[in-house]
Design a protein around this motif. Structure first.
Motif, PDB file in Angstrom:
ATOM      1  N   ALA A   1       0.834  -1.206   0.000  1.00 25.24           N
ATOM      2  CA  ALA A   1       0.000   0.000   0.000  1.00 25.24           C
ATOM      3  C   ALA A   1       0.866   1.253   0.000  1.00 25.24           C
ATOM      4  O   ALA A   1       0.565   2.237  -0.690  1.00 25.24           O
ATOM      5  CB  ALA A   1      -0.931  -0.003   1.208  1.00 25.24           C
ATOM      6  N   LEU A   2       1.948   1.242   0.762  1.00 22.36           N
ATOM      7  CA  LEU A   2       2.858   2.385   0.792  1.00 22.36           C
ATOM      8  C   LEU A   2       3.530   2.588  -0.560  1.00 22.36           C
ATOM      9  O   LEU A   2       3.737   3.729  -0.998  1.00 22.36           O
ATOM     10  CB  LEU A   2       3.915   2.186   1.880  1.00 22.36           C
TER      11      LEU A   2
ATOM     12  N   GLY B   1       4.709   6.374  -0.812  1.00 22.88           N
ATOM     13  CA  GLY B   1       5.172   6.795   0.495  1.00 22.88           C
ATOM     14  C   GLY B   1       4.229   7.691   1.270  1.00 22.88           C
ATOM     15  O   GLY B   1       4.499   8.020   2.429  1.00 22.88           O
ATOM     16  N   ASP B   2       3.119   8.078   0.672  1.00 28.20           N
ATOM     17  CA  ASP B   2       2.129   8.914   1.358  1.00 28.20           C
ATOM     18  C   ASP B   2       1.322   8.017   2.305  1.00 28.20           C
ATOM     19  O   ASP B   2       0.512   7.205   1.864  1.00 28.20           O
ATOM     20  CB  ASP B   2       1.203   9.571   0.333  1.00 28.20           C
ATOM     21  N   ARG B   3       1.521   8.176   3.603  1.00 27.25           N
ATOM     22  CA  ARG B   3       0.910   7.274   4.570  1.00 27.25           C
ATOM     23  C   ARG B   3      -0.618   7.409   4.618  1.00 27.25           C
ATOM     24  O   ARG B   3      -1.328   6.415   4.776  1.00 27.25           O
ATOM     25  CB  ARG B   3       1.515   7.496   5.954  1.00 27.25           C
ATOM     26  N   ASP B   4      -1.119   8.613   4.492  1.00 24.38           N
ATOM     27  CA  ASP B   4      -2.576   8.792   4.488  1.00 24.38           C
ATOM     28  C   ASP B   4      -3.207   8.132   3.270  1.00 24.38           C
ATOM     29  O   ASP B   4      -4.264   7.495   3.373  1.00 24.38           O
ATOM     30  CB  ASP B   4      -2.929  10.284   4.523  1.00 24.38           C
ATOM     31  N   GLN B   5      -2.546   8.278   2.120  1.00 22.26           N
ATOM     32  CA  GLN B   5      -3.054   7.625   0.916  1.00 22.26           C
ATOM     33  C   GLN B   5      -2.946   6.112   1.036  1.00 22.26           C
ATOM     34  O   GLN B   5      -3.827   5.378   0.569  1.00 22.26           O
ATOM     35  CB  GLN B   5      -2.275   8.107  -0.314  1.00 22.26           C
ATOM     36  N   ALA B   6      -1.895   5.626   1.689  1.00 24.28           N
ATOM     37  CA  ALA B   6      -1.729   4.185   1.883  1.00 24.28           C
ATOM     38  C   ALA B   6      -2.884   3.621   2.709  1.00 24.28           C
ATOM     39  O   ALA B   6      -3.366   2.513   2.442  1.00 24.28           O
ATOM     40  CB  ALA B   6      -0.401   3.890   2.567  1.00 24.28           C
ATOM     41  N   LEU B   7      -3.336   4.383   3.711  1.00 28.27           N
ATOM     42  CA  LEU B   7      -4.474   3.926   4.509  1.00 28.27           C
ATOM     43  C   LEU B   7      -5.735   3.838   3.662  1.00 28.27           C
ATOM     44  O   LEU B   7      -6.551   2.924   3.837  1.00 28.27           O
ATOM     45  CB  LEU B   7      -4.703   4.873   5.692  1.00 28.27           C
TER      46      LEU B   7
END
Length: 249
Positions: A72-73, A78-84
């Motif tokens: 997901a990352l 590397g965008d953690r909010d987008q990964a969630l």
């Protein structure tokens, strides 16, 4: 359907949670002397072991929380909010497919498909929660964090369990269990208390999905319920595991 009522599982959970403080001082010899578990107690232990071993660590085609978090990352650059958001989307899609497939056959396949779907749902919920914690910077191999993952699945019941266990979480976040450094025996007892609560929720989930008795309609109901519930779990996980860099601020 599962032989245990909600009152029975809640009573067992409460009694187990109250033993957490005693278990802090239990040693390896005391644990080894415990009798083999059966019935409701054994079912709770087996459920917790399955969720931890498969839901977090992965097995066969079911990828681990480590792997799906890393993927997901990568997709989110590397965008953690987008990964969630990627994790939420992917797990809700899997929940929809599983819920639809197991409810498609209606009444004749329900005795087999419904228990299978409920286990699948909790495995997805466990992995979604653990992967969320991983993305937010937590060590999901740490026993306390794994217990926090299970407590997240218990939802509103988690506060009651912690209170009965004599535990306090800083800032109201379950992830703060990481600072407790509880000994293994206490964590085992706490996990088992969660297992009892989840068994009670399984019974509730079964009755909520009785619409699956009608072919095709059952598939649509199953998909809708699982997507909604996984969405709730994902939101709760994001709340309970704030970014490590900002924890406590």
């Amino acid at each position: 359907m599962f032989g245990w009522g909600k009152s029975e599982t809640v009573e067992a959970s409460d009694a187990t949670a109250k033993r957490v403080r005693d278990a802090k001082n239990a040693g390896a010899l005391e644990r080894a002397a415990q009798p083999a578990e059966g019935g409701l107690s054994g079912a709770a232990t087996r459920l917790v072991e399955r969720l931890l071993d498969v839901g977090i660590d992965g097995k066969g085609p079911f990828d681990s929380a480590h792997k799906v978090a890393t993927k997901a990352l990568e997709q989110a650059h590397g965008d953690r909010d987008q990964a969630l958001r990627v994790l939420m989307r992917d797990h809700r899609q899997l929940g929809a497919v599983g819920g639809f497939a197991t409810g498609l056959g209606g009444f004749f396949t329900m005795p087999v498909s419904l228990p299978a779907n409920i286990l699948e749902f909790y495995l997805l919920g466990t992995r979604l929660t653990a992967a969320t914690a991983k993305v937010r910077g937590y060590d999901i191999d740490q026993p306390e964090i794994r217990s926090a993952v299970l407590l997240t699945l218990a939802g509103a019941d988690s506060d009651d369990l912690l209170k009965k266990a004599g535990l306090q979480v800083a800032g109201g976040k379950l992830s703060s269990l990481a600072f407790e450094r509880l000994p293994a025996p206490a964590l085992m007892v706490l996990n088992k208390a969660v297992g009892f609560r989840l068994l009670g929720r399984i019974g509730q989930g079964t009755f909520a999905k009785l619409g699956r008795a009608v072919p095709l309609v059952g598939g649509l109901i199953g998909a809708g319920v699982d997507v909604y519930m996984l969405g709730r779990i994902g939101k709760q996980a994001a709340k309970e595991f704030p970014p490590v860099a900002t924890f406590g601020r």
